[in-house]
Design a protein around this motif. Structure first.
Motif, PDB file in Angstrom:
ATOM      1  N   LEU A 116      -1.367   1.735  -5.488  1.00 21.13           N
ATOM      2  CA  LEU A 116      -0.254   1.130  -4.733  1.00 21.13           C
ATOM      3  C   LEU A 116       0.981   2.026  -4.751  1.00 21.13           C
ATOM      4  O   LEU A 116       1.670   2.168  -3.735  1.00 21.13           O
ATOM      5  CB  LEU A 116       0.076  -0.252  -5.302  1.00 21.13           C
ATOM      6  CG  LEU A 116      -0.972  -1.332  -5.069  1.00 21.13           C
ATOM      7  CD1 LEU A 116      -0.575  -2.615  -5.796  1.00 21.13           C
ATOM      8  CD2 LEU A 116      -1.165  -1.593  -3.594  1.00 21.13           C
ATOM      9  N   ILE A 117       1.249   2.638  -5.897  1.00 21.28           N
ATOM     10  CA  ILE A 117       2.402   3.542  -6.004  1.00 21.28           C
ATOM     11  C   ILE A 117       2.189   4.765  -5.108  1.00 21.28           C
ATOM     12  O   ILE A 117       3.107   5.206  -4.404  1.00 21.28           O
ATOM     13  CB  ILE A 117       2.634   3.958  -7.471  1.00 21.28           C
ATOM     14  CG1 ILE A 117       3.082   2.736  -8.281  1.00 21.28           C
ATOM     15  CG2 ILE A 117       3.651   5.086  -7.568  1.00 21.28           C
ATOM     16  CD1 ILE A 117       3.103   2.968  -9.779  1.00 21.28           C
ATOM     17  N   ILE A 118       0.969   5.300  -5.118  1.00 18.39           N
ATOM     18  CA  ILE A 118       0.662   6.441  -4.251  1.00 18.39           C
ATOM     19  C   ILE A 118       0.861   6.056  -2.790  1.00 18.39           C
ATOM     20  O   ILE A 118       1.412   6.817  -1.998  1.00 18.39           O
ATOM     21  CB  ILE A 118      -0.779   6.940  -4.499  1.00 18.39           C
ATOM     22  CG1 ILE A 118      -0.881   7.628  -5.858  1.00 18.39           C
ATOM     23  CG2 ILE A 118      -1.223   7.897  -3.389  1.00 18.39           C
ATOM     24  CD1 ILE A 118      -2.297   7.966  -6.272  1.00 18.39           C
ATOM     25  N   ALA A 119       0.421   4.842  -2.430  1.00 18.07           N
ATOM     26  CA  ALA A 119       0.568   4.391  -1.046  1.00 18.07           C
ATOM     27  C   ALA A 119       2.037   4.322  -0.641  1.00 18.07           C
ATOM     28  O   ALA A 119       2.409   4.736   0.462  1.00 18.07           O
ATOM     29  CB  ALA A 119      -0.104   3.035  -0.872  1.00 18.07           C
ATOM     30  N   GLU A 120       2.874   3.795  -1.519  1.00 15.89           N
ATOM     31  CA  GLU A 120       4.308   3.696  -1.217  1.00 15.89           C
ATOM     32  C   GLU A 120       4.944   5.082  -1.098  1.00 15.89           C
ATOM     33  O   GLU A 120       5.742   5.338  -0.184  1.00 15.89           O
ATOM     34  CB  GLU A 120       5.018   2.881  -2.302  1.00 15.89           C
ATOM     35  CG  GLU A 120       6.492   2.695  -2.066  1.00 15.89           C
ATOM     36  CD  GLU A 120       6.814   1.917  -0.798  1.00 15.89           C
ATOM     37  OE1 GLU A 120       7.875   2.179  -0.207  1.00 15.89           O
ATOM     38  OE2 GLU A 120       6.002   1.064  -0.395  1.00 15.89           O
ATOM     39  N   THR A 121       4.560   5.972  -2.006  1.00 16.53           N
ATOM     40  CA  THR A 121       5.079   7.338  -1.960  1.00 16.53           C
ATOM     41  C   THR A 121       4.607   8.043  -0.693  1.00 16.53           C
ATOM     42  O   THR A 121       5.372   8.769  -0.047  1.00 16.53           O
ATOM     43  CB  THR A 121       4.606   8.123  -3.201  1.00 16.53           C
ATOM     44  OG1 THR A 121       5.002   7.410  -4.366  1.00 16.53           O
ATOM     45  CG2 THR A 121       5.179   9.511  -3.228  1.00 16.53           C
ATOM     46  N   THR A 122       3.348   7.815  -0.350  1.00 14.24           N
ATOM     47  CA  THR A 122       2.776   8.408   0.845  1.00 14.24           C
ATOM     48  C   THR A 122       3.530   7.945   2.096  1.00 14.24           C
ATOM     49  O   THR A 122       3.801   8.733   2.997  1.00 14.24           O
ATOM     50  CB  THR A 122       1.287   8.024   0.965  1.00 14.24           C
ATOM     51  OG1 THR A 122       0.613   8.491  -0.197  1.00 14.24           O
ATOM     52  CG2 THR A 122       0.657   8.635   2.188  1.00 14.24           C
ATOM     53  N   GLU A 123       3.887   6.690   2.125  1.00 17.68           N
ATOM     54  CA  GLU A 123       4.612   6.150   3.278  1.00 17.68           C
ATOM     55  C   GLU A 123       5.903   6.922   3.504  1.00 17.68           C
ATOM     56  O   GLU A 123       6.220   7.298   4.634  1.00 17.68           O
ATOM     57  CB  GLU A 123       4.921   4.669   3.069  1.00 17.68           C
ATOM     58  CG  GLU A 123       5.740   4.084   4.193  1.00 17.68           C
ATOM     59  CD  GLU A 123       6.236   2.682   3.893  1.00 17.68           C
ATOM     60  OE1 GLU A 123       6.906   2.121   4.772  1.00 17.68           O
ATOM     61  OE2 GLU A 123       5.988   2.170   2.798  1.00 17.68           O
ATOM     62  N   GLN A 124       6.634   7.168   2.433  1.00 13.95           N
ATOM     63  CA  GLN A 124       7.895   7.899   2.570  1.00 13.95           C
ATOM     64  C   GLN A 124       7.655   9.318   3.070  1.00 13.95           C
ATOM     65  O   GLN A 124       8.403   9.817   3.904  1.00 13.95           O
ATOM     66  CB  GLN A 124       8.636   7.926   1.227  1.00 13.95           C
ATOM     67  CG  GLN A 124       9.039   6.558   0.714  1.00 13.95           C
ATOM     68  CD  GLN A 124       9.887   5.796   1.706  1.00 13.95           C
ATOM     69  OE1 GLN A 124      10.802   6.329   2.301  1.00 13.95           O
ATOM     70  NE2 GLN A 124       9.549   4.530   1.890  1.00 13.95           N
ATOM     71  N   GLY A 125       6.592   9.965   2.543  1.00 11.73           N
ATOM     72  CA  GLY A 125       6.291  11.325   2.963  1.00 11.73           C
ATOM     73  C   GLY A 125       5.811  11.401   4.399  1.00 11.73           C
ATOM     74  O   GLY A 125       6.076  12.375   5.094  1.00 11.73           O
TER      75      GLY A 125
END
Length: 150
Positions: A38-47
């Motif tokens: 989930l954290i990776i997904a949120e970080t990915t969204e920003q990128g």
């Protein structure tokens, strides 16, 4: 166009990272692994989206990622080499009862993992009862007992 390029780059990056991480990573997912995802997904969204948070950019990104996934699955179906690069292949971890430590270390599998599968699949209690242990493409360990190999 920038959104599509970011989507392709991120897709390839995540695919490489998960491939390096190993087969066992997603098979034995824990609560911590789920939170990390989930954290990776949120970080990915920003990128991926950067400053552009429009609906159009989101739809383009979703289409790009799904398109990449479909494209790669089609390439895997058509070219065996591509499938081996992406998914890997089965790996023998125990050969005639002998642990192959170099392969086990590379795949981050220990004797306890193999014995857990041996107990669950065949009811085996000792390593000398295992003829072969094979780490499959999906991360499961298949056990062939000494009696079965005959």
């Amino acid at each position: 166009m920038d959104t599509i390029i970011r989507g392709i780059v991120l897709y390839l990056f995540l695919m490489i990272i998960f491939r390096i991480n190993g087969k066992r990573a997603l098979v034995e997912a824990t609560v911590f692994d789920f939170v990390l995802l989930l954290i990776i997904a949120e970080t990915t969204e920003q990128g991926l989206l950067g400053e552009d948070k429009s609906l159009t950019a989101s739809l383009l990104l979703i289409i790009t990622l799904i398109g990449m996934d479909i494209g790669i699955s089609l390439l895997k179906q058509r070219f065996n080499f591509f499938e081996k690069v992406i998914d890997g292949g089965p790996i023998i971890l125990v050969d005639k009862g002998k642990l192959l430590y170099d392969r086990m270390k590379k795949e981050r599998v220990d004797e306890a993992d193999i014995m857990e599968s041996a107990r669950a699949m065949k009811g085996l209690k000792r390593m000398d009862q295992v003829q072969y242990a094979i780490l499959e493409k999906d991360g499961k360990i298949t056990i062939i007992a000494q009696d079965d190999a005959g």
